[in-house]
Design a protein around this motif. Structure first.
Motif, mmCIF file in Angstrom:
data_model
loop_
_atom_site.group_PDB
_atom_site.id
_atom_site.type_symbol
_atom_site.label_atom_id
_atom_site.label_comp_id
_atom_site.label_asym_id
_atom_site.label_seq_id
_atom_site.Cartn_x
_atom_site.Cartn_y
_atom_site.Cartn_z
ATOM 1 N N UNK A 448 0.264 8.205 13.572
ATOM 2 C CA UNK A 448 -0.239 8.840 12.271
ATOM 3 C C UNK A 448 0.760 9.001 10.878
ATOM 4 N N UNK A 449 1.553 9.488 11.309
ATOM 5 C CA UNK A 449 3.326 9.491 10.661
ATOM 6 C C UNK A 449 2.906 8.104 10.103
ATOM 7 N N UNK A 450 3.353 6.444 11.216
ATOM 8 C CA UNK A 450 3.527 5.485 10.654
ATOM 9 C C UNK A 450 3.031 5.127 10.325
ATOM 10 N N UNK A 451 1.251 4.780 10.831
ATOM 11 C CA UNK A 451 0.311 4.797 9.894
ATOM 12 C C UNK A 451 0.344 5.080 7.914
ATOM 13 N N UNK A 452 0.770 5.818 8.113
ATOM 14 C CA UNK A 452 0.906 6.555 6.421
ATOM 15 C C UNK A 452 2.123 5.786 5.760
ATOM 16 N N UNK A 453 2.932 5.637 6.632
ATOM 17 C CA UNK A 453 4.127 4.915 5.737
ATOM 18 C C UNK A 453 3.623 3.257 5.800
ATOM 19 N N UNK A 454 3.015 2.679 6.768
ATOM 20 C CA UNK A 454 2.468 1.332 6.062
ATOM 21 C C UNK A 454 2.023 1.521 5.587
ATOM 22 N N UNK A 455 0.577 2.915 5.019
ATOM 23 C CA UNK A 455 -0.230 2.528 3.607
ATOM 24 C C UNK A 455 0.555 2.072 2.287
ATOM 25 N N UNK A 456 1.949 2.851 2.484
ATOM 26 C CA UNK A 456 2.662 3.510 1.205
ATOM 27 C C UNK A 456 3.488 2.481 0.987
ATOM 28 N N UNK A 457 3.697 1.478 2.476
ATOM 29 C CA UNK A 457 4.709 -0.036 2.022
ATOM 30 C C UNK A 457 3.732 -0.634 1.167
ATOM 31 N N UNK A 458 2.429 -0.912 1.657
ATOM 32 C CA UNK A 458 1.441 -1.791 1.586
ATOM 33 C C UNK A 458 0.813 -1.437 0.091
ATOM 34 N N UNK A 459 0.968 0.172 -0.490
ATOM 35 C CA UNK A 459 0.493 0.247 -1.455
ATOM 36 C C UNK A 459 2.278 0.018 -3.117
ATOM 37 N N UNK A 460 3.074 -0.073 -2.547
ATOM 38 C CA UNK A 460 4.506 -0.040 -2.760
ATOM 39 C C UNK A 460 4.104 -1.719 -3.137
ATOM 40 N N UNK A 461 3.733 -2.205 -2.166
ATOM 41 C CA UNK A 461 4.553 -3.952 -2.614
ATOM 42 C C UNK A 461 3.145 -4.472 -3.713
ATOM 43 N N UNK A 462 2.370 -3.692 -3.577
ATOM 44 C CA UNK A 462 0.833 -4.072 -4.662
ATOM 45 C C UNK A 462 1.243 -3.990 -5.931
ATOM 46 N N UNK A 463 2.096 -2.329 -5.748
ATOM 47 C CA UNK A 463 2.853 -1.723 -7.348
ATOM 48 C C UNK A 463 3.812 -2.862 -8.627
ATOM 49 N N UNK A 464 4.858 -3.198 -7.482
ATOM 50 C CA UNK A 464 5.498 -4.493 -7.662
ATOM 51 C C UNK A 464 5.387 -5.597 -8.109
ATOM 52 N N UNK A 465 4.285 -6.266 -7.566
ATOM 53 C CA UNK A 465 3.207 -7.262 -8.330
ATOM 54 C C UNK A 465 2.686 -7.005 -9.425
#
Length: 475
Positions: A448-465
């Motif tokens: 569960x925690x790993x999945x939340x962190x993966x979502x955060x990483x995905x959205x952070x990458x989108x924010x940078x772009x």
């Protein structure tokens, strides 16, 4: 008195007690169960000569291939009378069993078939005993976890809405069954006169939920199509799960509905010593743990449930740097759109999810985009499906999209904070060695925690772009 003893002795010879039957081999109900493959063949079924039962596949007990098998090969075939099913009240052997099944909520469909399984387990002359005797004596599903390990799941939606709910149902249903069968004659008793307690009910519900398949039954429903009926498929149910399966189940008609064969066919080439793997469904780890007793690592369908809470969203947006968010005080036109998303109004559905294939549930994504936009004119340019889609790149502008993603990231941070332990701490506990149920609880919360962190990483990458695009546009 002699007659009474004789009657009791006669009855006892036709029942199998619900207590543990296995002393020397605790993994199965019977210490030396009949050969399941031989029984299936004797009943007119087919089992490929290269299909063997193994005790040590990568997934535990399961089926393997002892030689290379080409794609399309028939591996197992069960004739119509071999699957154990509970189709309808009309086909139920016992009216009392049918009456009890009607008291089971539809969402706990496994208990309906479980009542039939328990009836057959109690019957010493059951046709299905060669199959039932091979079933596990215990199951690693949360309703059997010690209290501490249930608490160690650390995830309230699973704990309160599912595990506790099922445990309460078992206790209440035990009482209902005892009241219903209290004065029933032994000859009419669906469980051969045996007392049915919550433990027996938990066993039978778990046996069905971990092993049954919902296939087309013989009974027709409106429109001429067959109803989907839970069935227990001997031997087939020993295939383990994979999202990349190498076998599949098909139903093959042989002239009439009553002659439907259930078959397992090689979906790909199967290599020697490979386990035979079915896809149980695109499910989250909530369902895998609740119904099957295992957790899938890096499950692409796993999600975390949140409540759509206006105050929480205001706090998340402010933490993300959004000035004066309006989640708690939407404009009338925004409130109307929220009602269309079923997030406002008389009976809203406030359960939203993060993770899975959508990454952010569409309703939540659209709501945040709308509420962070003060421009009705801009919002009206797009339909709700566009606003709900993550693949729709910045429909309300780059600044709105960045603020939306940062708000979701802040929600993820809040969600992570509700877990009392960190992943590193969980992994350290696992290395120390724990019980099987404790290990499942810890692995579940790690995922569960790993999945939340993966979502955060995905959205952070989108924010940078998006930020890079915004900078380029400004220059």
């Amino acid at each position: 008195m002699a007659t009474s003893k004789l009657a009791i002795t006669s009855l006892a010879s036709h029942i199998r007690p619900f207590t543990c039957l296995a002393a020397s081999q605790p993994s199965r109900l019977a210490p030396h169960p009949p050969d399941l493959v031989r029984w299936i063949k004797r009943e007119g079924g087919f089992v490929h000569h290269a299909v063997n039962l193994s005790q040590d596949t990568p997934f535990g007990i399961g089926l393997i291939s002892t030689e290379q098998i080409p794609q399309g090969t028939d591996l197992i075939s069960l004739p119509p009378h071999v699957p154990l099913r509970f189709e309808s009240d009309e086909t139920t052997p016992s009216p009392l069993l049918a009456a009890l099944s009607r008291r089971v909520p539809d969402e706990l469909w496994a208990m309906k078939l479980g009542l039939r399984l328990l009836q057959e387990r109690a019957n010493a002359d059951s046709f299905w005993w060669p199959y039932i005797s091979n079933l596990p004596e215990t199951y690693t599903v949360p309703i059997f976890f010690p209290g501490e390990d249930i608490k160690n799941l650390q995830y309230a939606p699973l704990l309160h809405q599912q595990v506790n709910k099922r445990c309460r149902f078992l206790l209440d249903f035990e009482r209902e069954i005892r009241e219903t069968l209290e004065d029933v004659k032994a000859s009419d008793h669906p469980f051969s006169g045996q007392d049915v307690n919550a433990s027996a009910l938990g066993w039978t519900m778990s046996a069905v939920s971990t092993r049954a398949f919902r296939l087309h039954g013989n009974r027709k429903v409106r429109g001429g199509s067959s109803d989907h009926v839970p069935m227990m498929l001997p031997l087939i149910d020993m295939c383990n799960h994979s999202f990349t399966p190498n076998v599949k189940i098909i139903q093959e008609q042989d002239g009439s509905d009553s002659n439907t064969l259930v078959k397992v066919v090689a979906e790909t080439d199967v290599k020697e010593n490979d386990p035979l793997l079915l896809n149980y469904g695109c499910l989250s780890n909530d369902f895998f743990l609740l119904d099957y007793g295992f957790v899938v690592e890096s499950n692409p369908y796993d999600t975390i449930e949140l409540k759509y809470d206006e105050g929480l969203l205001d706090a998340a947006s402010m933490a993300a740097g959004v000035a004066s968010p309006k989640f708690s005080s939407p404009a009338p036109w925004q409130h109307q759109l929220l009602s269309q998303l079923n997030l406002a109004g008389k009976m809203p559905d406030l359960k939203v999810a993060i993770g899975g294939q959508e990454i952010v549930e569409g309703r939540l994504l659209a709501a945040i985009r709308i509420l962070l936009s003060g421009e009705l004119v801009e919002v009206e340019k797009h339909d709700l499906d566009t606003l709900k889609s993550l693949s729709s790149t910045a429909p309300l502008g780059i600044s709105n999209e960045i603020a939306t993603f940062r708000t979701v990231i802040a929600l993820c941070v809040i969600a992570l904070s509700h877990f009392p332990t960190k992943i590193m701490e969980d992994e350290a506990i696992l290395k120390q060695g724990v019980s099987e149920t404790a290990e499942l609880s810890i692995k579940y919360r790690i995922q569960k925690k790993s999945m939340i962190i993966d979502v955060m990483k995905d959205l952070t990458r989108r924010v940078k772009l998006l930020s890079a695009q915004e900078t380029t546009s400004a220059s």
